[in-house]
Enzyme design. Structure first.
Site, mmCIF file in Angstrom:
data_model
loop_
_atom_site.group_PDB
_atom_site.id
_atom_site.type_symbol
_atom_site.label_atom_id
_atom_site.label_comp_id
_atom_site.label_asym_id
_atom_site.label_seq_id
_atom_site.Cartn_x
_atom_site.Cartn_y
_atom_site.Cartn_z
ATOM 1 N N ALA A 1 0.863 -1.182 0.000
ATOM 2 C CA ALA A 1 0.000 0.000 0.000
ATOM 3 C C ALA A 1 0.897 1.228 0.000
ATOM 4 C CB ALA A 1 -0.884 -0.010 1.243
ATOM 5 N N GLY B 1 0.654 -5.063 0.923
ATOM 6 C CA GLY B 1 -0.550 -5.151 0.095
ATOM 7 C C GLY B 1 -0.273 -5.768 -1.265
ATOM 8 N N GLU C 1 -0.456 -9.381 -0.660
ATOM 9 C CA GLU C 1 -1.871 -9.691 -0.414
ATOM 10 C C GLU C 1 -2.670 -9.697 -1.711
ATOM 11 O OE1 GLU C 1 -2.073 -6.516 2.526
ATOM 12 O OE2 GLU C 1 -2.682 -7.991 4.012
ATOM 13 N N GLU D 1 4.783 -5.079 7.050
ATOM 14 C CA GLU D 1 4.017 -4.055 7.770
ATOM 15 C C GLU D 1 4.537 -3.846 9.191
ATOM 16 O OE1 GLU D 1 2.729 -6.411 5.802
ATOM 17 O OE2 GLU D 1 0.995 -5.641 4.701
HETATM 18 N N1 CO8 Z 1 4.624 3.266 -0.514
HETATM 19 C C1 CO8 Z 1 5.011 4.433 -1.039
HETATM 20 N N2 CO8 Z 1 6.167 4.591 -1.736
HETATM 21 C C2 CO8 Z 1 6.939 3.504 -1.897
HETATM 22 C C3 CO8 Z 1 6.595 2.243 -1.378
HETATM 23 C C4 CO8 Z 1 5.359 2.135 -0.658
HETATM 24 N N3 CO8 Z 1 4.931 0.981 -0.163
HETATM 25 N N4 CO8 Z 1 7.577 1.361 -1.680
HETATM 26 C C5 CO8 Z 1 8.487 2.043 -2.392
HETATM 27 N N5 CO8 Z 1 8.121 3.336 -2.529
HETATM 28 C C6 CO8 Z 1 8.827 4.403 -3.217
HETATM 29 C C7 CO8 Z 1 10.013 4.889 -2.403
HETATM 30 O O1 CO8 Z 1 9.590 5.816 -1.425
HETATM 31 C C8 CO8 Z 1 10.867 5.514 -3.489
HETATM 32 O O2 CO8 Z 1 10.334 6.769 -3.819
HETATM 33 P P1 CO8 Z 1 11.331 8.049 -3.957
HETATM 34 O O3 CO8 Z 1 12.211 7.708 -5.136
HETATM 35 O O4 CO8 Z 1 10.395 9.174 -4.230
HETATM 36 O O5 CO8 Z 1 12.086 8.139 -2.687
HETATM 37 C C9 CO8 Z 1 10.633 4.585 -4.688
HETATM 38 O O6 CO8 Z 1 9.405 3.909 -4.418
HETATM 39 C C10 CO8 Z 1 11.715 3.559 -4.864
HETATM 40 O O7 CO8 Z 1 11.872 2.860 -3.633
HETATM 41 P P2 CO8 Z 1 13.272 2.664 -2.889
HETATM 42 O O8 CO8 Z 1 14.188 3.793 -3.204
HETATM 43 O O9 CO8 Z 1 12.983 2.408 -1.457
HETATM 44 O O10 CO8 Z 1 13.784 1.350 -3.641
HETATM 45 P P3 CO8 Z 1 14.796 0.240 -3.070
HETATM 46 O O11 CO8 Z 1 15.083 -0.642 -4.213
HETATM 47 O O12 CO8 Z 1 15.906 0.873 -2.341
HETATM 48 O O13 CO8 Z 1 13.926 -0.563 -1.969
HETATM 49 C C11 CO8 Z 1 11.953 -1.738 -1.154
HETATM 50 C C12 CO8 Z 1 12.831 -1.342 -2.374
HETATM 51 C C13 CO8 Z 1 12.728 -2.698 -0.246
HETATM 52 C C14 CO8 Z 1 10.715 -2.412 -1.709
HETATM 53 C C15 CO8 Z 1 11.559 -0.473 -0.358
HETATM 54 O O14 CO8 Z 1 11.047 0.505 -1.258
HETATM 55 C C16 CO8 Z 1 10.533 -0.705 0.709
HETATM 56 O O15 CO8 Z 1 10.855 -1.195 1.768
HETATM 57 N N6 CO8 Z 1 9.259 -0.305 0.450
HETATM 58 C C17 CO8 Z 1 8.187 -0.429 1.402
HETATM 59 C C18 CO8 Z 1 7.743 -1.872 1.566
HETATM 60 C C19 CO8 Z 1 6.655 -1.957 2.606
HETATM 61 O O16 CO8 Z 1 6.837 -1.693 3.774
HETATM 62 N N7 CO8 Z 1 5.449 -2.365 2.162
HETATM 63 C C20 CO8 Z 1 4.312 -2.538 3.027
HETATM 64 C C21 CO8 Z 1 3.483 -1.285 3.006
HETATM 65 S S1 CO8 Z 1 2.147 -1.331 4.171
HETATM 66 C C22 CO8 Z 1 0.979 -2.296 3.410
HETATM 67 O O17 CO8 Z 1 1.133 -2.741 2.294
HETATM 68 C C23 CO8 Z 1 -0.279 -2.551 4.179
HETATM 69 C C24 CO8 Z 1 -1.311 -3.173 3.281
HETATM 70 C C25 CO8 Z 1 -2.640 -3.135 3.961
HETATM 71 C C26 CO8 Z 1 -3.763 -3.498 2.998
HETATM 72 C C27 CO8 Z 1 -4.136 -2.408 2.135
HETATM 73 C C28 CO8 Z 1 -4.315 -1.087 2.799
HETATM 74 C C29 CO8 Z 1 -4.746 0.004 1.897
#
Ligand code: CO8
Length: 258
Positions: free
Chosen positions: A65, A109, A112, A132
Site C-alpha cells: 500500500a 498489500g 496480499e 508491515e
Molecule cells: N509506498 C510508497 N512509496 C513507496 C513504497 C510504498 N509501499 N515502496 C516504495 N516506494 C517508493 C520509495 O519511497 C521511493 O520513492 P522516492 O524515489 O520518491 O524516494 C521509490 O518507491 C523507490 O523505492 P526505494 O528507493 O525504497 O527502492 P529500493 O530498491 O531501495 O527498496 C523496497 C525497495 C525494499 C521495496 C523499499 O522501497 C521498501 O521497503 N518499500 C516499502 C515496503 C513496505 O513496507 N510495504 C508494506 C506497506 S504497508 C501495506 O502494504 C499494508 C497493506 C494493507 C492493505 C491495504 C491497505 C490500503
C-alpha cells in the site's frame, strides 16, 4: 475510462492488467486500486475474456500500500471510510480465473493482492513479504490470513513477525506459488496458462474455481458435498455434453459457454 496507474489490454481471451506506477515500485495508492477494480469489472463483463492476468514490472509486482498516502490517516479516517475494504477486495471476488504474474517485490498489500488471485506464477527474482510490522502496523488485506492458510503457521509467523522476505524458491516449496520461471519467460507462461484456461468452458471454469475456493471456507465434509453438488450441476450444461461427446468422438470440444 483512461487509466493513469495501470494498463489494461486484451491478449486474445486473456485480460492483462499491468500495475504501472514505476516511480513508486507500483505502491498501491487509492487511485490505482480504483482503476484496478474498474478494469476487473470490465473484464468480468466482457464475454471475450476467459481469464485475467495481473502483473507488475520486472522490479516490482507491488511494494505494498502507498505508505506516504496513508501515513497521516487517523483511526476515524480508516475505520470511518472502511479503508482497505473498498476496492481492495475486488480481485478476491472475481468469478473468472485470475493469475498473478510476479517479478521483483510483492510486499505488504502487493503480496496480499497476489494472494487474492487464484494462482501465482513467479519469476526467479520474485520476493514475497509482509513487512508491515517494520512500519508499525499489520497486514490489512489478508496477509495474516491467506498467507497462513497457504504456507502454514511457522513460515507465516516468520514473515509477519520479522518482515523478512522469502525468495521465489522458498515460495515454490511452501506452496505459495504454482511455478517459478526465468524472468524473461514468466509473463509469457502466465499468459499461456491464462489462454489455456480461457479456452475451456466459461461456466465450468467458474464452477471449478468456486469449488476450489470453498476448500478455504468450510470443513472437508461440507466442501466435498459442495463439490459433488457442483459436479452434478455440470451435467445440466451443454458444455458437459459437448466435452464428453468430443472425447468419445476423438475430436476437440467446441464450447458453447453454457
Ligand atoms: N509506498 C510508497 N512509496 C513507496 C513504497 C510504498 N509501499 N515502496 C516504495 N516506494 C517508493 C520509495 O519511497 C521511493 O520513492 P522516492 O524515489 O520518491 O524516494 C521509490 O518507491 C523507490 O523505492 P526505494 O528507493 O525504497 O527502492 P529500493 O530498491 O531501495 O527498496 C523496497 C525497495 C525494499 C521495496 C523499499 O522501497 C521498501 O521497503 N518499500 C516499502 C515496503 C513496505 O513496507 N510495504 C508494506 C506497506 S504497508 C501495506 O502494504 C499494508 C497493506 C494493507 C492493505 C491495504 C491497505 C490500503
Amino acid at each position: 475510462m483512461a487509466y493513469e496507474n495501470i494498463i489494461a489490454e486484451k491478449k486474445g481471451g486473456v485480460g492483462l492488467i499491468t500495475l504501472n506506477r514505476p516511480q513508486a515500485l507500483n505502491a498501491l495508492c487509492a487511485a490505482l486500486i480504483d482503476e484496478l477494480a474498474h478494469a476487473l469489472d470490465d473484464f468480468e463483463a466482457d464475454d471475450d475474456i476467459g481469464a485475467i492476468v495481473v502483473t507488475g514490472s520486472e522490479k516490482a509486482f507491488a511494494a505494498g500500500a502507498d505508505i506516504k498516502e496513508m501515513k497521516d490517516r487517523t483511526y476515524m479516517d480508516v475505520y470511518g471510510q472502511d479503508f482497505i475494504t473498498k476496492g481492495w477486495g475486488r480481485l478476491a471476488t472475481t468469478r473468472k480465473p485470475t493469475i498473478a504474474a510476479v517479478s521483483g517485490f510483492a510486499l505488504g498489500g502487493g503480496c496480499e493482492l497476489a494472494m487474492m488471485c487464484d494462482m501465482i506464477i513467479a519469476s526467479e527474482s520474485a520476493k514475497f513479504g509482509q513487512p508491515e510490522i517494520t512500519i508499525g502496523t499489520i497486514p490489512g488485506s489478508g496477509g495474516t490470513q491467506r498467507l497462513t492458510r497457504f504456507v502454514g503457521k511457522s513460515l507465516s509467523m516468520y514473515m509477519n513477525l520479522t518482515g523478512e522476505f522469502i525468495d521465489a524458491d522458498t515460495a515454490l516449496r511452501s506452496g505459495l506459488v504454482a511455478k517459478v520461471l526465468p524472468n524473461a519467460e514468466m509473463l509469457d507462461e502466465a499468459l499461456r496458462i491464462g489462454a489455456k484456461i480461457a479456452g475451456m468452458s466459461r461456466p465450468i471454469t467458474m464452477m471449478c474455481k468456486e469449488a476450489v475456493n470453498r476448500a478455504y471456507e468450510t470443513s472437508l465434509a461440507e466442501g466435498v458435498l459442495f463439490e459433488r453438488r457442483v459436479f452434478h450441476s455440470t451435467f445440466s450444461t451443454e458444455d458437459q455434453k459437448e466435452g464428453m461427446n468430443a472425447f468419445a468422438e476423438k475430436r476437440k470440444p467446441s464450447w458453447k459457454h453454457r
